[in-house]
Enzyme design. Structure first.
Site: not given
Ligand code: ABU
Length: 258
Positions: A114, A214, A216
């Protein structure tokens, strides 16, 4: 055969419950270490530290995992902040950038999840889409606080990720940013059906994989299995490696951003 040791980055929480106290804490959800233990690894958590500790830290590890977290400060990839960007955490950015650089320099297997994948892309000179709904016109990549979204990712044949036996499948996901310009030496190895980059890898490295979702938090063990298998293999001698792909990398991470 000894179990490989995988280090997992954590984040600094200003105030967390510890018995009768509220204390500063280094945290990561337990499903991260559990995910890699189930695949046969030992795990250690890596509290945020000074960036110059990263090389010595990574030397002791068989693999590194950069966990999810907040948005990377946009100035690190030469962008002005979008109104929806943030919060940012400079200490965490710098520590995890140093971990990524140390893993790349030592050819230590690296899995970036992520935010970790976004940071990997930035370290290698790439840029990010700062607020995905502006680009794709929907919010299907984000859940709501406390609840992940789910969407399908499609592996790209011929890539490391595509060779894991993965077919298009639904993954748990929670992000509002994504890879825009790809970092040097990275290739896209999975996309969402709307075309958004969902996984990247570095074919010239022993094992460098970034996933935007994710793993996990899901049931698919193949990402952890692949990392643990790579962590069991001996590292190449750095001097024998081709010119590293990260030399071009990081936008200046010194002041004024940090
Ligand atoms: N930029 C943080 C990772 C998660 C998101 O893109 O919201």
């Amino acid at each position: 055969m000894p179990k490989p040791l995988i280090g997992i980055s954590t984040y600094h929480e200003e105030s967390a419950r510890w018995g009768a106290w509220q204390q500063p804490a280094a945290l990561v959800p337990l499903n991260y270490p559990e995910y890699f233990r189930r695949a046969g690894a030992l795990t250690v958590l890596l509290p945020p530290d000074e960036p110059d500790a990263a090389v010595e830290t990574v030397e002791r590890l068989d693999a590194v995992v950069i966990a999810g977290g907040p948005d990377v400060r946009p100035q690190r990839y030469g962008a002005q902040p979008h109104p929806r960007s943030g919060p940012h955490n400079d200490a965490r950015d710098l520590w995890e950038i140093a971990l990524i650089e140390a893993a790349l320099a030592s050819n230590t297997p690296l899995l970036a999840i992520c935010r970790g994948m976004q940071l990997l892309n930035v370290v290698l000179g790439g840029t990010l889409i700062q607020h995905l709904p502006d680009v794709v016109g929907h919010g299907e990549h984000s859940g709501s606080p406390g609840a992940m979204a789910a969407h399908v990712v499609e592996p790209i044949p011929g890539t490391l990720f595509g060779s894991l036996g993965v077919e298009a499948y639904e993954v748990p996901t929670f992000h509002h940013q994504a890879v825009d310009r790809l970092g040097n030496g990275l290739v896209v190895c999975a996309r969402a059906r709307d075309g958004i980059v969902e996984a990247v890898e570095a074919p010239n490295e022993k094992f460098v994989l970034g996933v935007q979702w994710h793993p996990e938090a899901g049931r698919d063990t193949r990402v952890a299995d692949a990392l643990v298998a790579a962590a069991r293999r001996p590292h190449l001698v750095p001097a024998q490696r081709p010119e590293t792909l990260h030399a071009a990398a990081v936008a200046d991470t010194s002041s004024p951003v940090a």
